[in-house]
Scaffold this active site. Structure first.
Site, short mmCIF file in Angstrom:
data_model
loop_
_atom_site.label_atom_id
_atom_site.label_comp_id
_atom_site.label_asym_id
_atom_site.label_seq_id
_atom_site.Cartn_x
_atom_site.Cartn_y
_atom_site.Cartn_z
N LYS A 22 0.84 -1.20 0.00
CA LYS A 22 0.00 0.00 0.00
C LYS A 22 0.87 1.26 0.00
O LYS A 22 0.56 2.24 -0.68
CB LYS A 22 -0.91 -0.04 1.24
N SER A 23 1.97 1.22 0.74
CA SER A 23 2.85 2.39 0.82
C SER A 23 3.52 2.69 -0.51
O SER A 23 3.59 3.84 -0.95
CB SER A 23 3.91 2.15 1.90
N ASP A 293 3.94 0.58 12.37
CA ASP A 293 2.81 -0.24 11.93
C ASP A 293 2.94 -1.70 12.36
O ASP A 293 1.97 -2.47 12.26
CB ASP A 293 2.67 -0.17 10.41
N LYS A 320 -3.41 7.48 14.49
CA LYS A 320 -3.68 6.59 13.36
C LYS A 320 -5.19 6.44 13.18
O LYS A 320 -5.96 7.30 13.64
CB LYS A 320 -3.02 5.24 13.60
#
Length: 424
Positions: A22-23, A293, A320
């Protein structure tokens, strides 16, 4: 959707392909859109966050864009829209997003010439942005803020008049994510570097590559499978992890080597084997400032294996998708694990577990990583319930199917526990 989880009846063995990073996908989409003449990217992560980014970038004439709960998308689009002359857009998100501060990024962009107004509460989304040419220049930023603010500024720096010299004050949080950004920019033809506490980006033009952008398997998503391996003692093979990855969460392999999981690299065709190892440290003291994370999966792993711990570098978890420290504290209390919040960014546990009289029903707080990290508890406590299990679509939509393929039984959350098999 609520799910009741039962663990595999036999030795756990699984083979899977993780979702794409995703990053990396978010960065690739911004860089690609800033690249003159580039074709749209096709092979990126298929999840809610990336879908929100793709939808926003597909039509730059939109005057209202709501990105839901996608924090990375909010930060990256704020900078992107600011540097695109002719764009006028209101950028909004979920109710939780409206409580996630963005003032540091807005102030930084304004100092570079951006035209941004708050459409609601000062310092928080929604934002009204009028795109214009930015001057760039010198900027100083608190390095303890989200690395996504820093990456957002870096990616638009080449298209500013003077580029950007960004000085970071204090301890740099999530440095590997900043390095990932710079590497992907350099791969697209931009002259940039991070030397000590200063990032420098020269003005320039992103270039089309002769090769398609390759998005790696998501090391962040691998965390739950390391967790499952450590707790179950099983074997998991992952077919799309990159050993020499630019993702900071690659450190997973090192962290879990201390928790009884060996990572065996079998080459491109053979996948990556996660294998349980009886040798493990009896205590975990870790600094998560470069990989926040991972904290939830590692915390729950320690709680299940009975490893006392003290974790630092967690200060960004409060802003977050939810306050992740508070969410962990509440949910682990349901299994008799009372963690201590020592101060901002630091939690600990002494290894003592209180009695539990009922199967826990876990809340997920609209946070995909809470659902992911709590699911493996079913290996020790068959029949747990995960509320709002569909929240995993934010980053890992296939997770529950992958869990089922690994031998877990998934039932409706309202379903009773199956009767034990008493047949001799």
């Amino acid at each position: 959707m609520n799910l009741r989880l039962l663990p595999p009846e036999d030795f756990l063995q699984a083979r899977l392909m993780l979702p794409l990073s995703k990053s990396m996908s978010a960065r690739a989409l911004i860089i690609n859109t800033l690249t003159p003449g580039a074709d749209p990217l096709e092979r990126v992560a298929a999840c809610d966050d990336t879908d929100a980014m793709r939808h926003a970038l597909a039509d730059l004439s939109q005057t209202e864009v709501n990105i839901g709960a996608a924090g990375t998308t909010m930060r990256f689009l704020t900078a992107f829209y600011s540097c695109r002359p002719g764009i006028e857009v209101t950028l909004d998100g979920s109710e939780r997003m409206r409580r996630r501060p963005i003032g540091v990024l807005v102030d930084a962009l304004r100092s570079l010439g951006a035209d941004i107004e708050y459409a609601g509460e000062e310092g928080f989304p929604p934002l009204h942005i009028r795109g214009r040419e930015l001057k760039g220049g010198d900027l100083t930023l608190d390095a303890s803020v989200s690395s996504q603010f820093i990456s957002a500024l870096l990616m638009i720096a080449p298209v500013t008049a003077n580029g950007l010299t960004l000085r970071l004050e204090g301890e740099i949080v999530s440095r590997p994510y900043i390095l990932m950004t710079l590497k992907m920019m350099a791969d697209a033809g931009i002259e940039c570097e991070l030397y000590r506490d200063t990032a420098t980006v020269k003005p320039g033009v992103y270039r089309k590559s002769g090769q398609p952008v390759e998005i790696e398997g998501d090391w962040s998503a691998a965390a739950v499978w390391y967790q499952i391996t450590a707790i179950s003692g099983g074997v998991v093979t992952i077919d799309n992890l990159v050993k020499d990855s630019c993702q900071g969460d690659r450190v997973l392999a090192d962290i879990y080597s201390r928790m009884g999981v060996d990572t065996e690299w079998c080459g491109e065709e053979g996948g990556t084997d996660l294998c349980a190892n009886p040798d493990a440290d009896a205590r975990a003291d870790l600094d998560f400032s470069e990989c926040p994370d991972l904290a939830q999966c590692v915390t729950v792993t320690c709680a299940m294996l009975g490893y006392p711990f003290r974790f630092t570098g967690l200060q960004t978890l409060a802003i977050k998708e939810t306050d992740r420290i508070e969410a962990l504290r509440r949910e682990l209390a349901k299994i008799g694990v009372n963690i201590t919040v020592e101060g901002p960014g630091t939690i600990s546990w002494d290894g003592r577990r209180m009695p539990v009289n009922e199967l826990p029903v876990f809340d997920t707080y609209d946070d995909h990583r809470m659902a992911l990290c709590l699911a493996p508890v079913s290996l020790f406590m068959p029949g747990i319930i995960i509320r709002d299990a569909g929240v995993v679509s934010k980053s890992y939509p296939e997770f529950w199917e992958h869990l089922r393929a690994a031998g877990f039984t998934l039932l409706d959350g309202d379903a009773p526990l199956p009767e034990p098999d008493t047949e001799a």
